[in-house]
Design an enzyme around this catalytic site. Structure first.
Site, PDB file in Angstrom:
ATOM      1  N   GLU A 122       0.857  -1.192   0.000  1.00 61.56           N
ATOM      2  CA  GLU A 122       0.000   0.000   0.000  1.00 61.56           C
ATOM      3  C   GLU A 122       0.886   1.234   0.000  1.00 61.56           C
ATOM      4  OE1 GLU A 122      -2.659  -0.430   3.348  1.00 61.56           O
ATOM      5  OE2 GLU A 122      -4.157  -1.413   2.100  1.00 61.56           O
ATOM      6  N   HIS A 239      -8.915  10.340   3.852  1.00 63.54           N
ATOM      7  CA  HIS A 239      -8.616   9.300   2.861  1.00 63.54           C
ATOM      8  C   HIS A 239      -8.867   9.887   1.478  1.00 63.54           C
ATOM      9  CE1 HIS A 239      -8.382   5.559   0.715  1.00 63.54           C
ATOM     10  NE2 HIS A 239      -7.954   4.977   1.822  1.00 63.54           N
ATOM     11  N   ARG A 285      -0.753   9.679   2.016  1.00 60.48           N
ATOM     12  CA  ARG A 285      -2.154  10.052   1.817  1.00 60.48           C
ATOM     13  C   ARG A 285      -2.386  11.560   1.785  1.00 60.48           C
ATOM     14  NH1 ARG A 285      -5.302   5.431   5.355  1.00 60.48           N
ATOM     15  NH2 ARG A 285      -4.896   3.807   3.835  1.00 60.48           N
ATOM     16  N   HIS A 346     -10.990  10.238   7.793  1.00 61.61           N
ATOM     17  CA  HIS A 346     -10.783   8.790   7.864  1.00 61.61           C
ATOM     18  C   HIS A 346     -10.184   8.316   9.184  1.00 61.61           C
ATOM     19  CE1 HIS A 346     -10.174   4.802   6.352  1.00 61.61           C
ATOM     20  NE2 HIS A 346      -8.850   4.885   6.392  1.00 61.61           N
ATOM     21  N   ARG A 381      -0.409   8.615   9.599  1.00 64.60           N
ATOM     22  CA  ARG A 381      -0.355   7.165   9.774  1.00 64.60           C
ATOM     23  C   ARG A 381       0.006   6.467   8.476  1.00 64.60           C
ATOM     24  NH1 ARG A 381      -4.958   2.984   9.144  1.00 64.60           N
ATOM     25  NH2 ARG A 381      -5.686   4.601   7.752  1.00 64.60           N
TER      26      ARG A 381
HETATM   27  C1  LIG Z   1     -13.643   2.292   6.019  1.00 62.86           C
HETATM   28  C2  LIG Z   1     -12.399   2.091   6.829  1.00 62.86           C
HETATM   29  C3  LIG Z   1     -11.351   1.322   6.334  1.00 62.86           C
HETATM   30  C4  LIG Z   1     -10.201   1.130   7.076  1.00 62.86           C
HETATM   31  N1  LIG Z   1      -9.213   0.307   6.586  1.00 62.86           N
HETATM   32  C5  LIG Z   1      -8.153   0.028   7.371  1.00 62.86           C
HETATM   33  C6  LIG Z   1      -7.184  -0.929   6.956  1.00 62.86           C
HETATM   34  O1  LIG Z   1      -7.306  -1.537   5.909  1.00 62.86           O
HETATM   35  N2  LIG Z   1      -6.136  -1.169   7.779  1.00 62.86           N
HETATM   36  C7  LIG Z   1      -5.968  -0.537   8.982  1.00 62.86           C
HETATM   37  O2  LIG Z   1      -4.988  -0.803   9.689  1.00 62.86           O
HETATM   38  N3  LIG Z   1      -6.882   0.364   9.388  1.00 62.86           N
HETATM   39  C8  LIG Z   1      -7.971   0.650   8.631  1.00 62.86           C
HETATM   40  N4  LIG Z   1      -8.894   1.549   9.064  1.00 62.86           N
HETATM   41  C9  LIG Z   1      -8.721   2.138  10.384  1.00 62.86           C
HETATM   42  C10 LIG Z   1      -9.027   1.089  11.434  1.00 62.86           C
HETATM   43  O3  LIG Z   1     -10.169   0.363  11.026  1.00 62.86           O
HETATM   44  C11 LIG Z   1      -9.306   1.724  12.781  1.00 62.86           C
HETATM   45  O4  LIG Z   1      -8.308   2.639  13.119  1.00 62.86           O
HETATM   46  C12 LIG Z   1      -9.334   0.634  13.853  1.00 62.86           C
HETATM   47  O5  LIG Z   1     -10.264  -0.355  13.482  1.00 62.86           O
HETATM   48  C13 LIG Z   1      -9.704   1.243  15.190  1.00 62.86           C
HETATM   49  O6  LIG Z   1      -9.957   0.202  16.080  1.00 62.86           O
HETATM   50  P1  LIG Z   1     -10.425   0.547  17.550  1.00 62.86           P
HETATM   51  O7  LIG Z   1     -10.655  -0.749  18.220  1.00 62.86           O
HETATM   52  O8  LIG Z   1      -9.494   1.508  18.155  1.00 62.86           O
HETATM   53  O9  LIG Z   1     -11.803   1.348  17.340  1.00 62.86           O
HETATM   54  P2  LIG Z   1     -13.157   0.904  16.622  1.00 62.86           P
HETATM   55  O10 LIG Z   1     -12.990  -0.302  15.817  1.00 62.86           O
HETATM   56  O11 LIG Z   1     -13.704   2.097  15.953  1.00 62.86           O
HETATM   57  O12 LIG Z   1     -14.090   0.555  17.855  1.00 62.86           O
HETATM   58  C14 LIG Z   1     -14.520   1.566  18.747  1.00 62.86           C
HETATM   59  C15 LIG Z   1     -15.600   1.017  19.613  1.00 62.86           C
HETATM   60  O13 LIG Z   1     -15.914   1.921  20.669  1.00 62.86           O
HETATM   61  C16 LIG Z   1     -17.317   2.018  20.817  1.00 62.86           C
HETATM   62  N5  LIG Z   1     -17.635   3.290  21.473  1.00 62.86           N
HETATM   63  C17 LIG Z   1     -17.344   4.541  21.047  1.00 62.86           C
HETATM   64  N6  LIG Z   1     -17.792   5.446  21.949  1.00 62.86           N
HETATM   65  C18 LIG Z   1     -18.361   4.751  22.966  1.00 62.86           C
HETATM   66  C19 LIG Z   1     -19.016   5.117  24.170  1.00 62.86           C
HETATM   67  N7  LIG Z   1     -19.211   6.391  24.535  1.00 62.86           N
HETATM   68  N8  LIG Z   1     -19.471   4.130  24.970  1.00 62.86           N
HETATM   69  C20 LIG Z   1     -19.338   2.822  24.639  1.00 62.86           C
HETATM   70  N9  LIG Z   1     -18.734   2.432  23.496  1.00 62.86           N
HETATM   71  C21 LIG Z   1     -18.250   3.376  22.667  1.00 62.86           C
HETATM   72  C22 LIG Z   1     -17.821   1.898  19.396  1.00 62.86           C
HETATM   73  O14 LIG Z   1     -19.178   1.584  19.381  1.00 62.86           O
HETATM   74  C23 LIG Z   1     -16.916   0.779  18.891  1.00 62.86           C
HETATM   75  O15 LIG Z   1     -17.397  -0.468  19.314  1.00 62.86           O
HETATM   76  C24 LIG Z   1     -10.059   1.743   8.335  1.00 62.86           C
HETATM   77  C25 LIG Z   1     -11.095   2.526   8.835  1.00 62.86           C
HETATM   78  C26 LIG Z   1     -12.257   2.693   8.102  1.00 62.86           C
HETATM   79  C27 LIG Z   1     -13.360   3.517   8.672  1.00 62.86           C
END
Ligand SMILES: Cc1cc2nc3c(=O)[nH]c(=O)nc-3n(C[C@H](O)[C@H](O)[C@H](O)COP(=O)(O)OP(=O)(O)OC[C@H]3O[C@@H](n4cnc5c(N)ncnc54)[C@H](O)[C@@H]3O)c2cc1C
Length: 521
Positions: A122, A239, A285, A346, A381
């Protein structure tokens, strides 16, 4: 944001209280369980409403023969534009491969070629090191595996529709969380020996975003209100290639599409990226985003186009089934038709400041994943490093708690009774206004003038302070107001351009700014 008295509320006591059910939260719960800790995972909607579930491209790890953690480190530091914490990155790239192997051992099915893991490349990666699943559905596969694990684990309880309202902090020590159970419509208290913020990003602060509706920056708001330090809030990644069709929800066209050779063309069909960067379509990006915005302005268009027509159609269909299917649903054959795209919010590089063990500036309060900022991403990132970041730093938190967690202590009483009656307001309209202000003034190109206007908007809403919120929807939008203000404040302070932060009035990167902006209440 609400009046309460913990003595009058249902109370539960756990080892780990984990907020968020994406990769960071669920992996932390699994790692804690392996050491015999009991965890509760609170998530504000369903288990799968997360950025994790939406991730397409993949997860980076130096597993290929021609690759090494040292090369992965080099690429990450280069993308971070001088602001990465080299030690934090060193940990990421060295511990990453083992954590990814663990995911595979848990049952994650990453794509293979000739019996080996299929690794793709990538933007700004010097090697093929991105593992992917079901072509372009990597996040859904990781979410599936982790959901299954936590659902079967007797040491882990998941509470859906539980909105974390505020942290229970006294004398700089966090004892637990006040949450609102949307199904029962009541407040509950979750005490924990360790409280882990894994609440993800804040893309919903912008109208055009790849993030799902839950990504409203709540964890940053909770931590900031409780007195924790937040860092690098000005660094947001937009993005470059998000499907842009009138009336159609924003849908990410993964960077991996350009990794496989797709071109970006303007409305006149001209391939423009080679004019902007030696890596052309695979430039960092922020460079691609600004190039697209410039092309859009120069050609009076609101989009540019991804062209895959020169690539092998079978490979495209096999490699990007979700993207092919989604675009086909809108009448686009991605193997032939130009795909209209534009930039959208993003990923948040900044967040709640932590050390290398995920500890925030408040005792017993930890953060990992997108909500956290330990410096692995710096000012920008590197693609596919964020899923990895959630795994590595989630795992480190558990290791740290094992070392520092003292004996079980008493759960103190917390009360808040001074808030006045709610202010009447239209929450949906305020949400849309925030998104519009952020898009206009705190998007990929910023100026002091615009940021001041945005600040004025946020200050006008400070009148909500001292009033209780009516419901979780209002609390969420008030979190957005707070976090939006933090982004704007940090963007105003940083009078230079670097990584994901671009100031038209300060277009150069300045050596004096090789430092972080840290905000605290
Ligand atoms: C479309 C898209 C494509 C992506 N592609 C990639 C990729 O290919 N590779 C990569 O490395 N990264 C990618 N990313 C980024 C990556 O997906 C995220 O940075 C990563 O998944 C974040 O994980 P996390 O567990 O920190 O948060 P998340 O997966 O966002 O989870 C956060 C959680 O917290 C919960 N939450 C939030 N606020 C509260 C609250 N007040 N009370 C209770 N629960 C709450 C939400 O409901 C959710 O369950 C992508 C992101 C997107 C949007």
């Amino acid at each position: 944001m609400v009046n309460f008295d913990t003595r009058e509320l249902p109370r539960e006591k756990w080892d780990f209280v984990i907020l968020g059910s994406g990769i960071a939260g669920l992996y932390t719960a699994c790692a804690a369980s392996r050491l015999g800790y009991r965890s509760v995972v609170l998530t504000k909607h369903t288990l799968v409403d997360s950025n994790t579930d939406k991730a397409q491209g993949g997860i980076a790890a130096a597993l290929g023969d021609s690759d090494s953690p040292a090369l992965h480190l080099q690429d990450t530091l280069a993308a971070g534009a001088g602001l990465c914490d080299a030690e934090a990155v060193d940990i990421l790239v060295n511990e990453g491969p083992q954590r990814v192997r663990e995911l595979i051992a848990m049952g994650a099915r990453f794509d293979q070629q000739n019996g080996e893991l299929a690794l793709t490349r990538e933007g700004a990666h010097s090697r093929r090191r991105i593992l992917h699943a079901a072509g372009d559905a990597t996040g859904a596969e990781i979410q599936r595996v982790l959901n299954e694990k936590v659902s079967l684990d007797p040491l882990i309880a998941v509470r859906e529709e539980h909105f974390a309202v505020d942290l229970l902090v006294r004398e700089n020590t966090c004892y637990g969380v006040l949450a609102h159970d949307r199904r029962e419509n009541n407040l509950k208290v979750f005490y924990g020996r360790a409280v882990v913020l894994a609440t993800g990003g804040l893309g919903q602060l912008y109208e055009h975003s790849t993030n799902p509706r839950v990504a409203t920056g709540d964890g940053i708001a909770l931590a900031y209100r409780a007195g924790a330090e937040v860092m690098d809030m000005e660094f947001l990644q937009f993005h470059p290639t998000v499907l842009s069709l009138p009336g159609v929800p924003r849908f990410l066209i993964s960077e991996a599409v350009r990794g496989e050779g797709a071109y970006l063309r303007n409305r006149y069909g001209e391939r423009f990226m080679p004019r902007y960067h030696e890596l052309a379509e695979l430039a960092p990006r922020d460079v691609v985003v600004r190039a697209i915005l410039k092309e859009m302005a120069d050609t009076a268009a609101d989009k540019v186009f991804l062209d895959l027509s020169h690539l092998d159609a079978e490979m495209v269909q096999a490699r990007f089934p979700t993207i092919s299917r989604t675009c086909a649903g809108y009448g686009l054959d991605i193997t032939r038709d130009p795909v209209p795209v534009a930039p959208a919010a993003h990923y948040m590089m900044g967040g709640v400041k932590t050390n290398l063990d995920g500890e925030t500036s408040i005792r017993n309060l930890y953060a990992c994943g997108e909500v956290a900022c330990q410096g692995v991403h710096g000012a920008n990132r590197l693609a596919s490093n964020s899923l990895l970041d959630g795994l590595v730093y989630g795992g480190r938190i558990v290791e740290r708690v094992r070392v520092v967690a003292g004996a079980d202590s008493e759960c103190p009483v917390f009360t808040g009774r001074d808030l006045a009656e709610p202010v009447e307001m239209d929450v949906a309209r305020l949400r849309a206004e925030i998104q519009s202000v952020m898009g206009k003034y705190a998007g990929p190109v910023r100026t002091a003038d615009g940021l001041q206007k945005a600040l004025g908007f946020f200050e006008q809403w400070s009148r909500l302070e001292g009033h209780r919120a009516v419901d979780a929807e209002e609390m969420e939008v008030r979190n957005m107001l707070l976090v939006g203000r933090l982004v704007v404040q940090a963007a105003l302070i940083r009078t230079e351009s670097r990584g994901g932060h671009y100031r038209r009035d300060f277009p150069e990167t300045r050596a004096c700014w090789r430092q972080h902006v840290i905000l605290r209440r």
